[in-house]
Design a protein around this motif. Structure first.
Motif, PDB file in Angstrom:
ATOM      1  N   ALA A   1       0.850  -1.191   0.000  1.00  0.00           N
ATOM      2  CA  ALA A   1       0.000   0.000   0.000  1.00  0.00           C
ATOM      3  C   ALA A   1       0.884   1.239   0.000  1.00  0.00           C
ATOM      4  CB  ALA A   1      -0.924   0.006   1.217  1.00  0.00           C
ATOM      5  N   VAL A   2       0.629   2.137  -0.935  1.00  0.00           N
ATOM      6  CA  VAL A   2       1.405   3.377  -1.029  1.00  0.00           C
ATOM      7  C   VAL A   2       0.440   4.551  -1.091  1.00  0.00           C
ATOM      8  CG1 VAL A   2       3.120   4.663  -2.337  1.00  0.00           C
ATOM      9  CG2 VAL A   2       3.232   2.159  -2.287  1.00  0.00           C
ATOM     10  N   GLU A   3       0.594   5.502  -0.147  1.00  0.00           N
ATOM     11  CA  GLU A   3      -0.255   6.690  -0.125  1.00  0.00           C
ATOM     12  C   GLU A   3       0.440   7.790  -0.922  1.00  0.00           C
ATOM     13  OE1 GLU A   3      -2.212   9.869   3.032  1.00  0.00           O
ATOM     14  OE2 GLU A   3      -1.708   7.827   3.712  1.00  0.00           O
ATOM     15  N   MET A   4      -0.246   8.244  -1.983  1.00  0.00           N
ATOM     16  CA  MET A   4       0.293   9.300  -2.847  1.00  0.00           C
ATOM     17  C   MET A   4      -0.853  10.184  -3.304  1.00  0.00           C
ATOM     18  SD  MET A   4       2.873   7.075  -5.339  1.00  0.00           S
ATOM     19  CE  MET A   4       1.548   6.055  -6.020  1.00  0.00           C
ATOM     20  N   GLU A   5      -0.616  11.497  -3.281  1.00  0.00           N
ATOM     21  CA  GLU A   5      -1.567  12.463  -3.813  1.00  0.00           C
ATOM     22  C   GLU A   5      -2.977  12.262  -3.278  1.00  0.00           C
ATOM     23  OE1 GLU A   5      -1.277  12.309  -8.054  1.00  0.00           O
ATOM     24  OE2 GLU A   5       0.645  13.368  -8.104  1.00  0.00           O
ATOM     25  N   GLY A   6      -3.088  11.958  -1.963  1.00  0.00           N
ATOM     26  CA  GLY A   6      -4.387  11.854  -1.321  1.00  0.00           C
ATOM     27  C   GLY A   6      -5.119  10.545  -1.570  1.00  0.00           C
ATOM     28  N   ARG A   7      -4.462   9.607  -2.189  1.00  0.00           N
ATOM     29  CA  ARG A   7      -5.062   8.291  -2.442  1.00  0.00           C
ATOM     30  C   ARG A   7      -4.099   7.202  -1.982  1.00  0.00           C
ATOM     31  NH1 ARG A   7      -5.871   8.814  -8.748  1.00  0.00           N
ATOM     32  NH2 ARG A   7      -3.888   9.949  -8.429  1.00  0.00           N
ATOM     33  N   VAL A   8      -4.662   6.039  -1.654  1.00  0.00           N
ATOM     34  CA  VAL A   8      -3.838   4.892  -1.275  1.00  0.00           C
ATOM     35  C   VAL A   8      -3.934   3.871  -2.399  1.00  0.00           C
ATOM     36  CG1 VAL A   8      -3.420   3.047   0.380  1.00  0.00           C
ATOM     37  CG2 VAL A   8      -4.210   5.292   1.178  1.00  0.00           C
ATOM     38  N   PHE A   9      -2.789   3.595  -3.007  1.00  0.00           N
ATOM     39  CA  PHE A   9      -2.719   2.616  -4.090  1.00  0.00           C
ATOM     40  C   PHE A   9      -2.299   1.270  -3.492  1.00  0.00           C
ATOM     41  CE2 PHE A   9      -2.190   6.741  -5.906  1.00  0.00           C
ATOM     42  CZ  PHE A   9      -2.805   6.680  -7.152  1.00  0.00           C
ATOM     43  N   VAL A  10      -3.116   0.261  -3.706  1.00  0.00           N
ATOM     44  CA  VAL A  10      -2.849  -1.072  -3.156  1.00  0.00           C
ATOM     45  C   VAL A  10      -2.569  -2.029  -4.303  1.00  0.00           C
ATOM     46  CG1 VAL A  10      -3.708  -2.937  -1.692  1.00  0.00           C
ATOM     47  CG2 VAL A  10      -4.431  -0.575  -1.252  1.00  0.00           C
ATOM     48  N   VAL A  11      -1.472  -2.755  -4.198  1.00  0.00           N
ATOM     49  CA  VAL A  11      -1.106  -3.748  -5.207  1.00  0.00           C
ATOM     50  C   VAL A  11      -0.866  -5.079  -4.502  1.00  0.00           C
ATOM     51  CG1 VAL A  11       0.525  -4.410  -7.014  1.00  0.00           C
ATOM     52  CG2 VAL A  11      -0.036  -2.000  -6.661  1.00  0.00           C
ATOM     53  N   GLY A  12      -1.424  -6.137  -5.057  1.00  0.00           N
ATOM     54  CA  GLY A  12      -1.244  -7.469  -4.482  1.00  0.00           C
ATOM     55  C   GLY A  12      -0.638  -8.431  -5.483  1.00  0.00           C
ATOM     56  N   ARG A  13       0.171  -9.333  -4.995  1.00  0.00           N
ATOM     57  CA  ARG A  13       0.749 -10.397  -5.806  1.00  0.00           C
ATOM     58  C   ARG A  13       0.696 -11.702  -5.003  1.00  0.00           C
ATOM     59  NH1 ARG A  13       0.197  -7.052  -9.070  1.00  0.00           N
ATOM     60  NH2 ARG A  13       1.714  -6.168 -10.563  1.00  0.00           N
ATOM     61  N   SER A  14       0.478 -12.797  -5.704  1.00  0.00           N
ATOM     62  CA  SER A  14       0.458 -14.113  -5.042  1.00  0.00           C
ATOM     63  C   SER A  14       1.147 -15.135  -5.928  1.00  0.00           C
ATOM     64  CB  SER A  14      -0.984 -14.563  -4.763  1.00  0.00           C
ATOM     65  OG  SER A  14      -0.986 -15.878  -4.220  1.00  0.00           O
ATOM     66  N   ARG A  15       2.038 -15.908  -5.324  1.00  0.00           N
ATOM     67  CA  ARG A  15       2.724 -16.980  -6.048  1.00  0.00           C
ATOM     68  C   ARG A  15       2.309 -18.354  -5.520  1.00  0.00           C
ATOM     69  NH1 ARG A  15       9.044 -15.623  -6.096  1.00  0.00           N
ATOM     70  NH2 ARG A  15       8.730 -15.760  -3.840  1.00  0.00           N
ATOM     71  N   THR A  16       1.230 -18.391  -4.769  1.00  0.00           N
ATOM     72  CA  THR A  16       0.774 -19.656  -4.200  1.00  0.00           C
ATOM     73  C   THR A  16      -0.697 -19.877  -4.517  1.00  0.00           C
ATOM     74  OG1 THR A  16       0.320 -20.849  -2.124  1.00  0.00           O
ATOM     75  CG2 THR A  16       0.384 -18.453  -2.007  1.00  0.00           C
ATOM     76  N   PRO A  17      -1.092 -21.101  -4.851  1.00  0.00           N
ATOM     77  CA  PRO A  17      -2.516 -21.368  -5.094  1.00  0.00           C
ATOM     78  C   PRO A  17      -3.354 -21.273  -3.828  1.00  0.00           C
ATOM     79  CG  PRO A  17      -1.240 -23.409  -5.165  1.00  0.00           C
ATOM     80  CD  PRO A  17      -0.248 -22.297  -5.097  1.00  0.00           C
ATOM     81  N   ALA A  18      -2.689 -21.193  -2.663  1.00  0.00           N
ATOM     82  CA  ALA A  18      -3.438 -21.131  -1.408  1.00  0.00           C
ATOM     83  C   ALA A  18      -4.057 -19.764  -1.162  1.00  0.00           C
ATOM     84  CB  ALA A  18      -2.529 -21.501  -0.230  1.00  0.00           C
ATOM     85  N   LEU A  19      -3.638 -18.727  -1.922  1.00  0.00           N
ATOM     86  CA  LEU A  19      -4.160 -17.386  -1.687  1.00  0.00           C
ATOM     87  C   LEU A  19      -4.532 -16.740  -3.009  1.00  0.00           C
ATOM     88  CD1 LEU A  19      -4.703 -15.154   0.424  1.00  0.00           C
ATOM     89  CD2 LEU A  19      -2.398 -14.296  -0.026  1.00  0.00           C
ATOM     90  N   ASP A  20      -5.814 -16.443  -3.174  1.00  0.00           N
ATOM     91  CA  ASP A  20      -6.337 -15.721  -4.332  1.00  0.00           C
ATOM     92  C   ASP A  20      -6.304 -14.243  -3.988  1.00  0.00           C
ATOM     93  OD1 ASP A  20      -7.883 -14.452  -6.251  1.00  0.00           O
ATOM     94  OD2 ASP A  20      -9.377 -16.041  -6.370  1.00  0.00           O
ATOM     95  N   ILE A  21      -5.280 -13.538  -4.479  1.00  0.00           N
ATOM     96  CA  ILE A  21      -5.109 -12.144  -4.083  1.00  0.00           C
ATOM     97  C   ILE A  21      -6.200 -11.264  -4.677  1.00  0.00           C
ATOM     98  CG2 ILE A  21      -3.611 -11.388  -5.972  1.00  0.00           C
ATOM     99  CD1 ILE A  21      -3.093 -10.712  -2.194  1.00  0.00           C
ATOM    100  N   GLY A  22      -6.758 -11.659  -5.814  1.00  0.00           N
ATOM    101  CA  GLY A  22      -7.865 -10.908  -6.392  1.00  0.00           C
ATOM    102  C   GLY A  22      -9.082 -10.926  -5.486  1.00  0.00           C
ATOM    103  N   ALA A  23      -9.395 -12.108  -4.939  1.00  0.00           N
ATOM    104  CA  ALA A  23     -10.532 -12.215  -4.023  1.00  0.00           C
ATOM    105  C   ALA A  23     -10.265 -11.449  -2.732  1.00  0.00           C
ATOM    106  CB  ALA A  23     -10.811 -13.690  -3.722  1.00  0.00           C
TER     107      ALA A  23
END
Length: 865
Positions: free
Chosen positions: A246-268
């Motif tokens: 999570a990066v806060e810039m210009e009054g907004r928080v941009f969140v980026v997720g990555r997953s390399r394991t089938p145990a975690l669906d980062i989109g969900a």
């Protein structure tokens, strides 16, 4: 600019969105691609390079008041459209959606095209190809970049075969590999490197669903472009299975997720923050909340992305087996070969003290140490994993152990461990199979859908409730084998075969009691048959098999469901469905059987499959013929090699008979007969057995005649007679005896093979209709069918006449009538008179009972005189 049709995607446009918009414009030539909400850095530089070619326009430069149609790509979440969401919601605007994120189409979409492809660009490429639309090289390059980006260059588990084929399509249409390499991996800028260093320093690792997730956040005084690239770099550098940044810039928080394991669906997981994406990559933009609050929300949302994946207890090989540390290296290697394992567990005094790899055993023997004790080459590292360890934990444990196997106990921990406490062993092969399993739904649907299909099967009412009730207390209870294949294919035929991890006989007895039925137990094989309410359920203890020699019957041992499936013939038969209450409907598919089933592929599980049981070749041919499948090249070559080794001839006659009868009893057998010839199987059964193309064609004509004129004719017997025509009569008798074919069936086979060809000439020369009847009456109807299907046109016409008319022709009186009305005594004369009457009847005379009785009186008088 005042467009009436626009093509838009989510904010922070990536290559999958850009490529899909360009493809959509080819489908809607009058529409304008409109950019908004910023472009990822690599996308922006690509667009700048092709500025005069792509014809893109910023939303700020457009008057969108006259829009009548909005084509939306790459997101069904309307909130991700930013200010353009108002246009999509506007009354009177026609909406079209192209998306690949699964789930139900968005309510706002008037029309929707959705897919489960790894990238939306793949879906768009398929549509372009179907419509014969050729993209420009720049468009093809953008599409290829989108596929690479959203599939991790085809490495993500969500990647499909269509993604691979779509990349090939792009290459054929001029996609630049130089530009793909350039824009796919842009170097980090100074600001990006500084942000990466800060995030790595402040990141904290959390355990979610057995996966190590790095959560990091930072406030940044300036807007930093391309933070998704920063996220990907962090995942490469950090020892984590997933990342939430999570990066806060210009009054907004941009969140980026990555997953390399089938145990975690980062989109969900990030969906709760209003984001979107895939199981491996997702993002969100949050307004009006602090960085700390967003980090807390993201951490709390992570469990929502937990995916039920196999645990150590699900993938381990069990029961475990051990050799004593004093066992010779040669004997230990022999045991590995016999059990087809990559190593052995070593025990002393009831304790697991180490393990030895098969490769090390072989190398020791090469150094002349065959008779040395196995403890001399074993590894003493025996730390165990817990039965509920995740795949990620298993991967770390195997890496840490330095061996190809790790023991599983209830709670795990450092060794040594009592052998009685070891539940199983996870090998690299077990882990690879678990990781290889597709995350996509099987052809039959989700676990819930598969369960519903089982419950809906006719004739099995009440069975599954009883099974679920009785299954409580067992390690696992599964529907297995061909039954699973048939459910996934929607086949009406259905046999219930249950495999039990534990005491299958005890389970069968309990199920019989619950259903108020009967049970027949085979103690030697630990199998049973339950008969209740008109249903038959075959129950077996989950087991593994090994073969002492080629073509021999297997030696059976108790095992886990994974090892039970491993002993089966083909991947499409090596699936199971959990029928316990806890996991009802869950598909167990360690070898990719569902994918092969959907693709129509037939694959053996290992290279010795046909050698161990050559009858599997017959089964492969039968499945090809029945389902329209095809053996993959390797499987086909393994079958041919087994035949060339002469192993089919070593199979017992009764087993060959069963397989031949099964093949020849199918509805259509032409393809199967040809394949037997192609593989050389026919000559292995007997050198003169002929399954070539002319015989396959003959069988086709026999089937046609039988269906049209003699539906009561026997099926497999007539077909076997056709393939046996080149075998001399005495040798054919010997062959049928060796195959242990019943006498009455053997007679039909022999007559079709030997007699039918010999009857062709006399039938062709028959003086009248009666003579045709006399020639064929003495033989089974299958002979007439074979002659009617033959090459001699006159003989075939005579045989058809027999089948159509003469065979069914009857007199209106019988021997009793002759004796009663003519006063004849019981004698051969009565039979002779009836035969002559039938001859005249077939030739068009003596119609009706009166005429037949008068003629009989004359014949009787002539005989007396």
């Amino acid at each position: 600019m005042r467009p009436t049709e626009i093509i838009i995607a989510h904010q922070a446009t990536d290559f999958d969105a850009l490529g899909s918009m360009l493809a959509a414009r080819r489908l809607y030539p009058g529409a304008q691609v409109v950019l908004h909400g910023g472009l990822n850095r690599n996308v922006r530089e690509f667009v700048a390079l092709h500025e005069g070619e792509l014809d893109l326009v910023e939303a700020a430069r457009c008057d969108l008041s006259g829009v009548t149609r909005a084509i939306v790509v790459e997101t069904a979440a309307i909130d991700r459209l930013g200010e353009l969401a108002e246009v999509v919601r506007r009354p009177g605007v026609e909406t079209v959606l192209f998306d690949h994120h699964g789930g139900e189409p968005a309510e706002w979409a008037g029309r929707a095209v959705t897919s489960d492809d790894g990238a939306l660009c793949t879906t768009m490429v398929v549509i372009l190809g179907e419509r014969g639309i050729e993209p420009t090289p720049a468009e093809a390059t953008a599409l290829a970049l989108g596929i690479h980006e959203d599939t991790g260059s085809l490495t993500f588990a969500s990647t499909t075969l269509r993604d691979v084929e779509a990349l090939a399509f792009c290459a054929r249409h001029g996609a630049s590999q130089e530009l793909i390499a350039r824009f796919l991996h842009l170097p980090l800028g100074d600001e990006q490197r500084a942000l990466l260093t800060t995030l790595v320093d402040v990141g904290e690792t959390h355990d979610v669903a057995g996966a190590r997730v790095l959560v990091a956040g930072a406030r940044w005084p300036r807007y930093v472009d391309g933070i998704s690239t920063v996220a990907s770099k962090i995942v490469e550098l950090a020892e984590c299975e997933a990342l939430v940044m999570a990066v806060e810039m210009e009054g907004r928080v941009f969140v980026v997720g990555r997953s390399r394991t089938p145990a975690l669906d980062i989109g969900a997981a990030l969906a709760g923050l209003g984001g979107g994406g895939h199981p491996q990559a997702a993002s969100a933009i949050v307004r009006g909340r602090s960085l700390e609050a967003v980090q807390r929300d993201a951490l709390a949302a992570l469990p929502a992305g937990a995916v039920q994946v196999p645990l150590a207890r699900d993938v381990m090989s069990s029961p475990p087996w051990f050799v004593d540390d004093s066992t010779s290296i040669e004997d230990a290697l022999d045991e590995c070969r016999r059990r087809r394992t990559s190593g052995v567990q070593v025990a002393r005094g009831g304790m697991l003290i180490g393990a030895a790899e098969r490769e090390d055993l072989g190398r020791a023997i090469a150094h002349g140490l065959a008779h040395a004790p196995v403890r001399g080459v074993m590894s003493a590292h025996v730390d165990a994993v817990a039965a509920d360890a995740s795949l990620a934990e298993l991967q770390r444990a195997l890496l840490h152990s330095g061996m190809g196997r790790v023991p599983v106990t209830a709670t795990g921990g450092p060794g040594p461990h009592p052998v009685d406490a070891v539940l199983g062993v996870v090998t690299r092969g077990d882990l690879r199979r678990a990781l290889r399993e597709r995350t996509a739904e099987p052809p039959g649907g989700t676990a819930g859908e598969l369960g519903e299909r089982l419950v809906a099967l006719p004739g099995l009412e009440g069975l599954w409730d009883a099974v679920r009730e009785v299954a409580d207390g067992y390690d696992g209870v599964y529907l297995v084998g061909g039954a699973v294949r048939d459910v996934l294919l929607g086949e009406p035929t259905f046999d219930v075969d249950i495999a039990v991890e534990g005491d299958g006989v005890a389970f069968a007895r309990a199920l019989s009691s619950r259903l108020e039925g009967r049970v027949h137990v085979h103690e030697k094989f630990r199998t049973a048959v339950v008969l209740a309410r008109g249903q038959r359920v075959d129950v077996a203890t989950a087991r593994s098999e090994h073969y002492e020699r080629p073509a021999a019957l297997p030696v059976v041992e108790h095992a886990s469901i994974q090892r039970d499936l491993h002993r089966r013939d083909f991947t499409i038969n090596a699936m199971a469905v959990d029928v316990s209450a806890k996991g009802f409907g869950r598909l167990v598919d360690p070898f990719g059987g569902a994918e092969d089933l959907a693709a129509g592929r037939l694959r053996v599980l290992h290279n010795l499959s046909f050698i161990e049981d050559p009858t599997r070749i017959f089964r492969a041919v039968r499945y090809e013929n029945r389902y329209g499948f095809a053996m993959v090249a390797q499987t086909r070559e393994l079958a041919r090699a087994c035949v060339e080794m002469g192993l089919v001839g070593e199979v017992s006659g009764a087993r060959v008979r069963d397989e031949l009868v099964a093949i020849l009893s199918e509805d259509r057998v032409g393809g199967a007969v040809r394949r037997l010839c192609e593989l050389g199987v026919d000559a292995e059964v007997h050198p003169a057995l002929d399954c070539g193309e002319p015989v396959a064609a003959l069988i086709g004509r026999i089937d046609a005649v039988r269906a049209r004129l003699a539906p009561d004719a026997l099926v497999w017997q007539a077909r076997m007679g056709a393939i046996s025509r080149r075998i001399p009569g005495d040798e054919l008798v010997e062959l049928l005896e060796r195959l242990r074919i019943r006498r009455r069936d053997a007679r039909v086979v022999c007559e079709v093979a030997v007699v039918a060809p010999r009857l062709a000439a006399p039938l062709a020369a028959a003086a009248d209709r009666a003579r045709v009847g006399e020639l064929l009456d003495a033989h089974p109807v299958e002979v007439a069918v074979a002659v009617a299907a033959g090459d001699d046109e006159r003989a075939a016409a005579a045989a058809e006449l027999y089948l159509e008319q003469l065979r069914a022709m009857r007199l209106d009186l019988d021997g009793t009538a002759l004796r009663d009305e003519l006063g004849l005594e019981e004698s051969p004369l009565v039979g002779e008179i009836l035969a002559e009457l039938l001859r005249r009847r077939r030739n068009g005379g003596v119609e009706g009972r009166a005429a037949q009785l008068a003629a009989a009186r004359e014949l009787a008088a002539e005989a007396v005189s």
